[in-house]
Motif scaffolding. Structure first.
Motif, PDB file in Angstrom:
ATOM      1  N   UNK A 100       0.442  -1.101   0.292  1.00 33.61           N
ATOM      2  CA  UNK A 100       0.018   0.098   0.100  1.00 33.61           C
ATOM      3  C   UNK A 100       1.122   1.222   0.137  1.00 33.61           C
ATOM      4  N   UNK A 101       1.939   1.148   1.031  1.00 38.80           N
ATOM      5  CA  UNK A 101       2.615   2.024   0.940  1.00 38.80           C
ATOM      6  C   UNK A 101       4.365   2.603   0.184  1.00 38.80           C
ATOM      7  N   UNK A 102       4.449   1.287  -0.440  1.00 36.81           N
ATOM      8  CA  UNK A 102       5.542   1.651  -1.670  1.00 36.81           C
ATOM      9  C   UNK A 102       5.084   0.739  -2.974  1.00 36.81           C
ATOM     10  N   UNK A 103       3.936  -0.102  -2.726  1.00 35.90           N
ATOM     11  CA  UNK A 103       3.635  -0.267  -3.780  1.00 35.90           C
ATOM     12  C   UNK A 103       4.251  -1.830  -4.155  1.00 35.90           C
ATOM     13  N   UNK A 104       4.563  -2.647  -3.670  1.00 39.35           N
ATOM     14  CA  UNK A 104       5.633  -3.596  -3.425  1.00 39.35           C
ATOM     15  C   UNK A 104       6.063  -4.432  -2.123  1.00 39.35           C
ATOM     16  N   UNK A 105       6.167  -5.081  -2.064  1.00 38.10           N
ATOM     17  CA  UNK A 105       7.122  -6.195  -1.040  1.00 38.10           C
ATOM     18  C   UNK A 105       8.393  -7.643  -1.346  1.00 38.10           C
ATOM     19  N   UNK A 106       8.621  -8.268  -0.184  1.00 35.45           N
ATOM     20  CA  UNK A 106       9.920  -8.900  -1.285  1.00 35.45           C
ATOM     21  C   UNK A 106       9.384 -10.136  -0.127  1.00 35.45           C
ATOM     22  N   UNK A 107       9.093 -11.603  -0.721  1.00 37.80           N
ATOM     23  CA  UNK A 107       8.949 -12.009   0.519  1.00 37.80           C
ATOM     24  C   UNK A 107      10.205 -13.088   0.678  1.00 37.80           C
ATOM     25  N   UNK A 108      10.420 -13.800   2.063  1.00 37.29           N
ATOM     26  CA  UNK A 108      11.292 -14.351   2.392  1.00 37.29           C
ATOM     27  C   UNK A 108      12.409 -15.482   1.695  1.00 37.29           C
ATOM     28  N   UNK A 109      13.355 -15.650   1.890  1.00 41.23           N
ATOM     29  CA  UNK A 109      13.261 -17.145   1.522  1.00 41.23           C
ATOM     30  C   UNK A 109      13.063 -17.684   1.399  1.00 41.23           C
ATOM     31  N   UNK A 110      12.805 -18.103   2.926  1.00 43.30           N
ATOM     32  CA  UNK A 110      11.923 -19.632   3.537  1.00 43.30           C
ATOM     33  C   UNK A 110      10.567 -19.055   2.873  1.00 43.30           C
ATOM     34  N   UNK A 111       9.801 -18.660   2.557  1.00 45.10           N
ATOM     35  CA  UNK A 111       8.180 -18.469   1.959  1.00 45.10           C
ATOM     36  C   UNK A 111       8.359 -18.740   0.807  1.00 45.10           C
ATOM     37  N   UNK A 112       9.584 -18.885  -0.516  1.00 47.08           N
ATOM     38  CA  UNK A 112      10.075 -18.215  -1.760  1.00 47.08           C
ATOM     39  C   UNK A 112       9.782 -19.990  -1.946  1.00 47.08           C
ATOM     40  N   UNK A 113      10.976 -20.846  -0.656  1.00 48.21           N
ATOM     41  CA  UNK A 113      10.726 -22.272  -1.428  1.00 48.21           C
ATOM     42  C   UNK A 113       9.465 -22.888  -1.149  1.00 48.21           C
ATOM     43  N   UNK A 114       8.214 -22.349   0.364  1.00 48.90           N
ATOM     44  CA  UNK A 114       6.851 -23.091  -0.612  1.00 48.90           C
ATOM     45  C   UNK A 114       5.955 -23.067  -1.742  1.00 48.90           C
ATOM     46  N   UNK A 115       6.478 -22.686  -2.458  1.00 46.85           N
ATOM     47  CA  UNK A 115       6.379 -21.540  -4.105  1.00 46.85           C
ATOM     48  C   UNK A 115       6.801 -22.809  -5.062  1.00 46.85           C
ATOM     49  N   UNK A 116       7.241 -23.748  -4.520  1.00 45.26           N
ATOM     50  CA  UNK A 116       7.779 -24.764  -5.277  1.00 45.26           C
ATOM     51  C   UNK A 116       6.621 -25.918  -6.114  1.00 45.26           C
ATOM     52  N   UNK A 117       5.530 -25.006  -6.029  1.00 47.11           N
ATOM     53  CA  UNK A 117       4.883 -26.276  -6.502  1.00 47.11           C
ATOM     54  C   UNK A 117       3.884 -24.817  -7.539  1.00 47.11           C
ATOM     55  N   UNK A 118       4.189 -23.929  -7.908  1.00 46.44           N
ATOM     56  CA  UNK A 118       3.831 -22.974  -8.813  1.00 46.44           C
ATOM     57  C   UNK A 118       4.770 -22.958  -9.968  1.00 46.44           C
ATOM     58  N   UNK A 119       4.452 -22.622 -10.865  1.00 42.97           N
ATOM     59  CA  UNK A 119       4.964 -22.300 -12.204  1.00 42.97           C
ATOM     60  C   UNK A 119       4.677 -21.223 -12.928  1.00 42.97           C
ATOM     61  N   UNK A 120       4.998 -19.796 -13.005  1.00 39.85           N
ATOM     62  CA  UNK A 120       5.079 -18.885 -13.304  1.00 39.85           C
ATOM     63  C   UNK A 120       5.696 -17.779 -14.794  1.00 39.85           C
TER      64      UNK A 120
END
Length: 497
Positions: A352-372
């Protein structure tokens, strides 16, 4: 056991399913999520023999635990009836090595019908359960399809009013005609000078305006939402992924427990989130393939772990995906943050404030089921033309984005063995000019309805009633406003001074 819902931004806000449906959005601006995802208690052999309506009951009873069996079955049977033009509600069509799950056989020929046919019934039942005396005002922003599907669902439903905002120059001519010709004394359609994200942000601001809520309450009204932020929209969407898997198994396409891939053209992230929920309920889904158009904010997110809406907004031939703030992604972020509402709230504040956010490496690991991935406008048109020339099957622009990304997935991974379901989210009749242009530029000189007739001829497909009925329909909604005038326009329609 009753399943409770909590806000993605405040662990202390807990409500029942019917309360979550009525509220639409949590008090703190968060989205309602179930405290835990339930598992299906039916085997695939049992599911294989079920109708769509029976499957819907088995899935939805696990989420809507404060509805009685009779209440839920009444809602389901009222929703999935003769307004769908095929008996199976969501047929699977095999074409060029993939299985297209046709989600556009409802009254407005888009996948939104799958959930918006049942939402009014869920909402009215929820209102009765919670002794609500106010009229419910459905407030919705649309990038093209939700609007008409919601209007059709709520038109003349007693105790409700519906107000739909859409970007005046950001939807297809057929989409706009479907909305502005909508009948029903309780319906109101407004074009805004702006894009979908501005319409959606404007609606969220109205939801968060406590002063306005008090004024409306005094006049006998309360807001709710028909957007996919409403859990009553999301839960019915899980059903068709369960149904598709069971049908592939019943037809001998896949063996027991064999995993499938699912490809979803994605804008607001609700439709692919429903597939993710189906996977977590026990449906053997391998990859969740997230397909974007040139507004590729989700592709960039899955690639980098940074969600950044600070970019040019592109108007494309797949307008329902022309979105830079994918609201439903918040539900996934909350989950991969370990269901940590405070952590999720920080990410949303940064967005809302900066128009962006970055998730942590541990969170990114949980996205292994997704392909974009994403397709350009040229690639989207090419997919429509190639599939038609190869098979005679005609798909719309959104489905073509999914097909294009599926082909990129195959190239990237060489995963040619996994059977794949592509969510076909709209009828090609909804985007005739883009579809016919893609097939052959010679059609460009035709009018919109000449294109409809030609598409029917070359595709050997009957023209849907949703298109026939707007050929000569009278335009009933002509209001257009600036983004900052949205609250004023709402009050005027409701006669709230």
């Amino acid at each position: 056991m009753e399943l409770m819902y909590t806000s993605t931004r405040n662990a202390n806000e807990k409500v029942t399913a019917s309360q979550a449906i009525l509220k639409g959005l949590a008090e703190d601006g968060g989205l309602f999520v179930p405290e835990q995802l339930p598992t299906l208690d039916k085997t695939v052999d049992e599911l294989a023999g079920m109708t769509y309506q029976e499957t819907a009951y088995e899935v939805m009873k696990k989420f809507l635990t404060d509805f009685t069996e009779e209440e839920l079955k009444n809602c389901i049977n009222a929703a999935y009836d003769s307004k769908f033009d095929t008996e199976e509600i969501a047929p699977l069509v095999q074409a060029d090595g993939a299985y297209y799950l046709e989600l556009f056989h409802g009254s407005t020929i888009a996948f939104k019908d799958m959930a918006l046919s049942i939402l009014p019934h869920l909402m009215i039942t929820s209102a009765r359960k919670n002794q609500v005396k106010n009229d419910i005002v459905i407030l919705t922003a649309t990038s093209g399809d939700t609007g008409k599907a919601a209007l059709a669902g709520f038109a003349d439903v007693k105790g409700t009013k519906i107000i739909v905002f859409y970007p005046k120059n950001g939807v297809s001519p057929i989409q706009e005609k479907q909305m502005v010709t909508q009948k029903g004394d309780n319906t109101f359609v407004v074009g805004i000078h702006g894009n979908f994200d501005q319409a959606q942000t404007g609606v969220k601001k109205i939801f968060g305006d406590k002063e306005m809520a008090a004024e409306l309450a005094a006049a006998g009204y309360q807001f709710s939402s028909a957007n996919s932020i409403n859990i009553g929209r999301l839960v019915p969407q899980i059903v068709y992924y369960v149904y598709a898997y069971a049908k592939l198994y019943a037809n001998g396409v896949i063996g027991k427990d064999e995993r499938i891939n699912v490809v979803v053209p994605t804008g607001n992230f609700g439709n692919i989130l429903a597939a993710f929920y189906a996977k977590n309920m026990g449906i053997p889904i391998a990859k969740l393939i997230c397909a974007s158009n040139e507004n590729k904010v989700l592709y960039d997110f899955f690639t980098t772990g940074t969600y950044d809406k600070n970019r040019e907004f592109m108007l494309t031939s797949s307008p329902s995906m022309d979105i830079l703030i994918s609201s439903n992604l918040e539900r996934l972020i909350y989950r991969i943050a370990g269901n940590d509402a405070a952590k999720n709230a920080d990410f949303m504040k940064a967005l809302n404030t900066n128009g962006k956010y970055e998730i942590t490496p541990a969170m990114k690991e949980q996205l292994a089921d997704f392909y974009g991935n994403y397709t350009s406008e040229e690639e989207t048109a090419e997919e429509i033309r190639n599939l038609y020339e190869k098979t005679g099957y005609i798909i719309d622009t959104h489905t073509a984005v999914a097909t294009g990304v599926y082909h990129k997935y195959l190239k990237d991974t060489k995963d040619t063995d996994t059977k794949t379901v592509i969510a076909s989210t709209a009828s090609p009749f909804k985007f005739t000019r883009s579809v016919m242009d893609a097939i052959d530029k010679k059609y460009d000189a035709m009018t919109d309805f000449e294109l409809v007739d030609e598409l029917s001829k070359i595709g050997n497909v009957k023209i849907p009633n949703a298109i026939e009925e707007i050929r000569t329909a009278e335009v009933r909604h002509k209001t257009v406003c600036e983004v900052d005038e949205m609250p004023k326009v709402v009050k005027e329609f409701l006669n709230v001074k």
